[in-house]
Design a protein around this motif. Structure first.
Motif, PDB file in Angstrom:
ATOM      1  N   TYR A   1      -3.139  51.183 -25.545  1.00 56.41           N
ATOM      2  CA  TYR A   1      -3.575  49.884 -26.425  1.00 56.41           C
ATOM      3  C   TYR A   1      -3.681  50.294 -28.020  1.00 56.41           C
TER       4      TYR A   1
ATOM      5  N   PRO B   1      -8.877  54.015 -10.331  1.00 55.02           N
ATOM      6  CA  PRO B   1      -9.071  53.954 -11.751  1.00 55.02           C
ATOM      7  C   PRO B   1      -8.804  52.587 -12.153  1.00 55.02           C
ATOM      8  N   GLY B   2      -8.047  51.523 -11.582  1.00 52.68           N
ATOM      9  CA  GLY B   2      -7.768  50.347 -12.023  1.00 52.68           C
ATOM     10  C   GLY B   2      -8.835  49.541 -11.506  1.00 52.68           C
TER      11      GLY B   2
ATOM     12  N   ILE C   1      -3.872  55.118  -9.133  1.00 55.28           N
ATOM     13  CA  ILE C   1      -3.812  53.708  -9.494  1.00 55.28           C
ATOM     14  C   ILE C   1      -4.915  52.791  -9.196  1.00 55.28           C
TER      15      ILE C   1
ATOM     16  N   LEU D   1      -0.731  53.133 -17.370  1.00 52.33           N
ATOM     17  CA  LEU D   1      -2.049  53.040 -17.120  1.00 52.33           C
ATOM     18  C   LEU D   1      -2.824  53.024 -18.479  1.00 52.33           C
ATOM     19  N   LYS D   2      -3.841  52.085 -18.410  1.00 50.08           N
ATOM     20  CA  LYS D   2      -4.571  51.819 -19.450  1.00 50.08           C
ATOM     21  C   LYS D   2      -5.391  53.183 -19.641  1.00 50.08           C
ATOM     22  N   TRP D   3      -5.952  53.663 -18.757  1.00 52.53           N
ATOM     23  CA  TRP D   3      -7.146  54.551 -18.901  1.00 52.53           C
ATOM     24  C   TRP D   3      -6.406  55.853 -18.892  1.00 52.53           C
TER      25      TRP D   3
ATOM     26  N   VAL E   1     -11.909  53.263 -20.254  1.00 51.41           N
ATOM     27  CA  VAL E   1     -11.450  53.222 -21.724  1.00 51.41           C
ATOM     28  C   VAL E   1     -11.612  52.003 -22.259  1.00 51.41           C
ATOM     29  N   LYS E   2     -11.735  51.908 -23.667  1.00 44.68           N
ATOM     30  CA  LYS E   2     -12.199  50.729 -24.262  1.00 44.68           C
ATOM     31  C   LYS E   2     -11.338  49.497 -24.049  1.00 44.68           C
ATOM     32  N   ASP E   3     -10.261  49.659 -23.978  1.00 46.13           N
ATOM     33  CA  ASP E   3      -9.527  48.350 -23.788  1.00 46.13           C
ATOM     34  C   ASP E   3      -9.556  47.813 -22.342  1.00 46.13           C
ATOM     35  N   ALA E   4      -9.800  48.663 -21.421  1.00 47.48           N
ATOM     36  CA  ALA E   4      -9.841  48.345 -19.838  1.00 47.48           C
ATOM     37  C   ALA E   4     -11.331  47.416 -19.757  1.00 47.48           C
TER      38      ALA E   4
ATOM     39  N   TYR F   1      -4.218  56.455 -26.369  1.00 47.58           N
ATOM     40  CA  TYR F   1      -4.204  55.424 -25.203  1.00 47.58           C
ATOM     41  C   TYR F   1      -3.348  54.221 -25.523  1.00 47.58           C
TER      42      TYR F   1
ATOM     43  N   LEU G   1       2.673  60.855 -14.868  1.00 49.71           N
ATOM     44  CA  LEU G   1       2.452  60.453 -13.455  1.00 49.71           C
ATOM     45  C   LEU G   1       3.499  60.679 -12.299  1.00 49.71           C
TER      46      LEU G   1
END
Ligand SMILES: Nc1ncnc2c1ncn2[C@@H]1O[C@H](COP(=O)(O)OP(=O)(O)OP(=O)(O)O)[C@@H](O)[C@H]1O
Ligand SMILES: [Mg+2]
Lengths: 255, 254
Positions: B136, A173-174, A170, B91-93, A249-252, B134, B102
């Motif tokens: 989003y 990667p965050g 978490i 988790l966005k990724w 990732v695109k959104d992040a 994903y 998870l």
């Protein structure tokens, strides 16, 4: 299909705007009858590359090493220190205020000192690039590691997850989007740091070359040097951007 | 007489901040049987989240007794709790399927079997075909469904939901209500569902626990005598109206 088309259009438009700038430059110089000493034409600028005395390749190599070296040092140590801060809270409380104070020192003012310490050469300039780009990476990385949703923390805690699991799955990667946003700022600063270092004292590099040709009023060579510095900076920035596209990732992504 | 699955007796909770004591829950007493869907309803700030966190073992408490599980109904607090929050908190990724996975990764469950189960659960919550997207790329309601699948993937005995539909628009919310009943019937879990919505509380609950604020007190605890499966029509019945009026009255909103 339409997606790749609009993609293509975007690239075409970007190239076009650059070409227009070069063309405008050309016409301005030629039809404005601007003296070469004030502003060389694009052609003259390119022509400066043919002067063997300027040892372009060697100077490009020197400046590139300083920029990339300084940036890499900043990225490695910046991320490492931010990680240590997030693992050891007391370390952050101890060292972060110190870093903030140190960051207040105008790095440019350290130039003459670095020369005293390290002599002329690639090292002091690399250090300058490092010093100037290091702090933004520490700051953004530390912030990214801190920014964990409390509820997400609860989720991991109800499952009796370990601190390591929290970090790997978490926290880290965050934090990646933050790390990259720091690196993008740092990439631009590293270029400035290296060039300022070369201005202050150096015997190699594009910044050094600029000072040399300033004396002989070879403005075309100065233009060429600036363009090359910009290209090196652009390359570094492009690499960081490419890595970001790959890892985040695109959104992040943080714009 | 057998013991209840969850037993709360005079639970009290005091928050200490800056030297001041704040009594968040003064007395919570109720039992939950296995397989029930209990709605926990009350005004904002009355201590619903606090109570859920106590049940989840995230917060301690300052008096009374909390027991989950019994001799005949074993309960492992590390394995047997699923949580759903107001925000999906995906988790966005990670792709949806990997988000659902998870908890199984954290618990170290066999991944192949878990993945199969994750796919089944995504099917159950109506996200078949979206597994590799994903977050989003999904709407808020779809994200919340994914987070419900995530709460179920490690096959917990108890699922705690804290206003899971609070951030959704009214239409999506009604739809999710129906789906939750479906999921509950299929998955056969004990669910404690926190909500502000009185209609929602009665519609979903096999039982409703009403908390009043200042500090949180158990005001009521009654079984909802409307048989499952329910459709949205039951909200127009006289019985349903009686239940909601009963809650409104307790919350002083009549
Ligand atoms: N960590 C904390 N420290 C101090 N006080 C707290 C803490 N968490 C909650 N409180 C207080 O306890 C009371 C109950 O909070 P809680 O979050 O449980 O309410 P809630 O019923 O979930 O409210 P809402 O419906 O708005 O989510 C509130 O008055 C809140 O201010
Ligand atoms: Mg709450």
């Amino acid at each position: 299909m339409s997606g790749s088309n609009t993609q293509l259009q975007r690239y075409a438009l970007a190239v076009l705007s650059h070409l227009i700038l070069v063309a405008a430059w050309h016409f301005f110089v030629v039809y404005g009858e601007i003296p070469k000493i004030v502003m060389p034409s694009p052609y003259d600028t390119l022509h400066a590359l043919l002067v063997p005395n300027y040892r372009w390749l060697e100077n490009i190599a020197a400046t590139s090493i300083e920029i990339f070296g300084g940036f890499l040092l900043a990225a490695v140590f910046g991320i490492l220190i931010a990680l240590l801060f997030s693992w050891f809270r007391w370390l952050e409380m101890f060292a972060m205020p110190l870093l903030v104070s140190l960051n207040m020192i105008p790095k440019v003012a350290l130039g003459p000192l670095m020369i005293v310490w390290f002599k002329y050469g690639i090292w002091p300039n690399t250090l300058m690039a490092f010093a100037i780009s290091f702090f933004p990476i520490v700051l953004t990385t530390a912030r990214g590691l801190r920014e964990v949703e409390p509820d997400l923390l609860d989720l991991v805690r109800t499952l009796r997850g370990s601190r390591w699991q929290l970090f790997v799955k978490i926290q880290l990667p965050g934090a990646l989007p933050y790390i990259f946003s720091g690196m993008k700022v740092a990439a631009i600063l590293a270029v400035a740091g290296a060039i300022v270092g070369e201005f202050l004292g150096s015997e190699r590099g594009l910044g050094y070359l600029m000072l040399q040709v300033q004396v002989t009023l070879d403005t075309a060579a100065m233009f060429m040097a600036v363009i090359l510095i910009t290209l090196i900076g652009g390359l570094l920035y492009g690499i960081v951007l490419g890595l970001e596209r790959f890892f985040v990732v695109k959104d992040a992504r943080i714009q | 007489m057998s013991e209840a699955f969850i037993h709360l007796d005079s639970v009290k909770k005091v928050y200490r901040t800056r030297g001041q004591d704040f009594l968040a829950i003064s007395e919570a007493t109720f039992d939950v049987e296995q397989g029930e869907l209990v709605s926990l309803v009350g005004p904002s700030g009355c201590g619903k989240t606090t109570l859920l966190k106590i049940l989840a073992g995230l917060h301690g408490f300052d008096g009374g007794e909390v027991r989950i599980g019994s001799q005949s109904q074993p309960f492992n607090p590390a394995r047997d709790i699923g949580m759903v929050f107001q925000q999906p908190l995906l988790l966005k990724w990670r792709r949806i399927i990997d988000n659902v996975m998870l908890p199984t990764e954290i618990l170290g469950l066999p991944q192949d079997a878990s993945r199969k189960r994750a796919y089944e659960l995504l099917d159950l919550v109506g996200l078949k075909g979206h597994e590799d997207k994903y977050p989003y790329e999904l709407s808020g309601g779809m994200q919340q469904r994914a987070s419900i699948a995530r709460a179920l993937v490690h096959d917990p005995k108890l699922v705690l939901m804290d206003e899971p539909f609070g951030a959704l628009d009214a239409l999506t919310r009604e739809k999710m209500n129906l789906e939750l009943l479906h999921i509950w019937a299929e998955a056969k879990k004990t669910i404690i569902f926190v909500t502000h919505g009185i209609t929602e509380a009665v519609f979903l609950g096999t039982r409703v626990v009403v908390l009043t604020s200042g500090p949180a007190k158990m005001a009521d605890n009654f079984e909802v005598g409307i048989p499952m499966p329910r459709t949205l029509d039951v909200r127009n019945t006289e019985k349903f109206g009686e239940y909601t009026r009963r809650i409104y009255r307790l919350l002083g909103m009549e």
